[in-house]
Design a protein around this motif. Structure first.
Motif, PDB file in Angstrom:
ATOM      1  N   TRP A   1       1.472   8.421  -9.473  1.00  0.00           N
ATOM      2  CA  TRP A   1       1.947   7.284  -8.688  1.00  0.00           C
ATOM      3  C   TRP A   1       3.420   7.472  -8.399  1.00  0.00           C
ATOM      4  O   TRP A   1       4.155   8.008  -9.222  1.00  0.00           O
ATOM      5  N   PRO A   2       3.855   7.006  -7.239  1.00  0.00           N
ATOM      6  CA  PRO A   2       5.287   7.064  -6.950  1.00  0.00           C
ATOM      7  C   PRO A   2       6.030   6.126  -7.895  1.00  0.00           C
ATOM      8  O   PRO A   2       5.447   5.208  -8.451  1.00  0.00           O
TER       9      PRO A   2
ATOM     10  N   ALA B   1      11.967  -4.124  -3.737  1.00  0.00           N
ATOM     11  CA  ALA B   1      12.068  -2.833  -4.418  1.00  0.00           C
ATOM     12  C   ALA B   1      10.913  -1.914  -4.029  1.00  0.00           C
ATOM     13  O   ALA B   1      11.102  -0.716  -3.838  1.00  0.00           O
ATOM     14  N   LEU B   2       9.710  -2.463  -3.909  1.00  0.00           N
ATOM     15  CA  LEU B   2       8.569  -1.650  -3.494  1.00  0.00           C
ATOM     16  C   LEU B   2       8.793  -1.060  -2.100  1.00  0.00           C
ATOM     17  O   LEU B   2       8.529   0.119  -1.868  1.00  0.00           O
ATOM     18  N   ILE B   3       9.291  -1.874  -1.197  1.00  0.00           N
ATOM     19  CA  ILE B   3       9.560  -1.398   0.167  1.00  0.00           C
ATOM     20  C   ILE B   3      10.599  -0.282   0.136  1.00  0.00           C
ATOM     21  O   ILE B   3      10.438   0.749   0.792  1.00  0.00           O
ATOM     22  N   ARG B   4      11.652  -0.452  -0.643  1.00  0.00           N
ATOM     23  CA  ARG B   4      12.670   0.598  -0.759  1.00  0.00           C
ATOM     24  C   ARG B   4      12.087   1.887  -1.342  1.00  0.00           C
ATOM     25  O   ARG B   4      12.544   2.981  -1.033  1.00  0.00           O
ATOM     26  N   ASP B   5      11.063   1.754  -2.196  1.00  0.00           N
ATOM     27  CA  ASP B   5      10.442   2.914  -2.830  1.00  0.00           C
ATOM     28  C   ASP B   5       9.358   3.560  -1.972  1.00  0.00           C
ATOM     29  O   ASP B   5       8.674   4.464  -2.427  1.00  0.00           O
ATOM     30  N   GLY B   6       9.179   3.082  -0.748  1.00  0.00           N
ATOM     31  CA  GLY B   6       8.228   3.715   0.159  1.00  0.00           C
ATOM     32  C   GLY B   6       6.877   3.037   0.290  1.00  0.00           C
ATOM     33  O   GLY B   6       6.006   3.527   0.999  1.00  0.00           O
ATOM     34  N   TRP B   7       6.674   1.915  -0.382  1.00  0.00           N
ATOM     35  CA  TRP B   7       5.432   1.152  -0.234  1.00  0.00           C
ATOM     36  C   TRP B   7       5.518   0.346   1.064  1.00  0.00           C
ATOM     37  O   TRP B   7       6.600  -0.076   1.463  1.00  0.00           O
ATOM     38  N   ARG B   8       4.381   0.107   1.706  1.00  0.00           N
ATOM     39  CA  ARG B   8       4.336  -0.717   2.919  1.00  0.00           C
ATOM     40  C   ARG B   8       3.699  -2.052   2.591  1.00  0.00           C
ATOM     41  O   ARG B   8       2.653  -2.113   1.944  1.00  0.00           O
ATOM     42  N   CYS B   9       4.323  -3.131   3.068  1.00  0.00           N
ATOM     43  CA  CYS B   9       3.703  -4.447   2.950  1.00  0.00           C
ATOM     44  C   CYS B   9       2.666  -4.532   4.064  1.00  0.00           C
ATOM     45  O   CYS B   9       3.002  -4.414   5.238  1.00  0.00           O
TER      46      CYS B   9
ATOM     47  N   GLN C   1       0.834  -1.194   0.000  1.00  0.00           N
ATOM     48  CA  GLN C   1       0.000   0.000   0.000  1.00  0.00           C
ATOM     49  C   GLN C   1       0.869   1.245   0.000  1.00  0.00           C
ATOM     50  O   GLN C   1       1.905   1.304   0.661  1.00  0.00           O
ATOM     51  N   TYR C   2       0.410   2.260  -0.740  1.00  0.00           N
ATOM     52  CA  TYR C   2       1.062   3.553  -0.751  1.00  0.00           C
ATOM     53  C   TYR C   2      -0.026   4.591  -0.543  1.00  0.00           C
ATOM     54  O   TYR C   2      -0.982   4.659  -1.319  1.00  0.00           O
ATOM     55  N   GLY C   3       0.068   5.371   0.509  1.00  0.00           N
ATOM     56  CA  GLY C   3      -0.995   6.322   0.828  1.00  0.00           C
ATOM     57  C   GLY C   3      -2.213   5.584   1.327  1.00  0.00           C
ATOM     58  O   GLY C   3      -2.109   4.531   1.945  1.00  0.00           O
ATOM     59  N   THR C   4      -3.380   6.121   1.015  1.00  0.00           N
ATOM     60  CA  THR C   4      -4.600   5.508   1.530  1.00  0.00           C
ATOM     61  C   THR C   4      -5.305   4.577   0.557  1.00  0.00           C
ATOM     62  O   THR C   4      -5.987   3.670   0.982  1.00  0.00           O
ATOM     63  N   GLY C   5      -5.150   4.772  -0.749  1.00  0.00           N
ATOM     64  CA  GLY C   5      -5.919   3.950  -1.674  1.00  0.00           C
ATOM     65  C   GLY C   5      -5.163   3.287  -2.787  1.00  0.00           C
ATOM     66  O   GLY C   5      -5.754   2.649  -3.651  1.00  0.00           O
TER      67      GLY C   5
END
Length: 118
Positions: free
Chosen positions: A101-102, A55-63, A12-16
């Motif tokens: 999108w990021p 890579a997603l985690i490094r880019d600021g996404w949360r699992c 998830q990134y942000g709220t939606g």
């Protein structure tokens, strides 16, 4: 569809904004709107599960877990061909507007990094 928790991850990134990855190399990028409708924004095949997740985690996404409640999106996103120029095919809710999108680094299997952190 029964999906073992170890075979997929929801980011998830942000709220939606969400990305659902599974170990078979499938990825569904979607947006959950305020009215709980879901718009599939993109789909990809042949991704490296571990490298893409890291890579997603490094880019600021949360699992945020396995996301089992969204496993049906894989069946829907990959069961129909794209329509009307939409890379993901049918929209599951109201039409989504273009959103910023990021930067996302999803990895195909040819770029296996050996990253064990995910």
């Amino acid at each position: 569809m029964h999906v073992p928790p170890s075979s997929q991850r929801l980011f998830q990134y942000g709220t939606g904004s969400f990305i659902l990855l599974n170990r078979q190399g499938l990825c569904v990028v979607f947006r959950r709107e305020t009215d709980d409708s879901i718009s599939i924004l993109d789909r990809q095949r042949d991704l490296d599960f571990r490298a893409s997740g890291s890579a997603l985690i490094r880019d600021g996404w949360r699992c945020v877990g396995p996301g089992l409640q969204f496993a049906w999106l894989f069946d829907h996103a990959f069961s129909s061909p794209p329509q009307n120029g939409d890379p993901a095919g049918e929209d599951l809710g109201k039409k989504s507007e273009k959103r910023e999108w990021p930067h996302v680094h999803l990895q195909d299997p040819s770029h296996r990094s050996g990253d064990k952190s995910f």
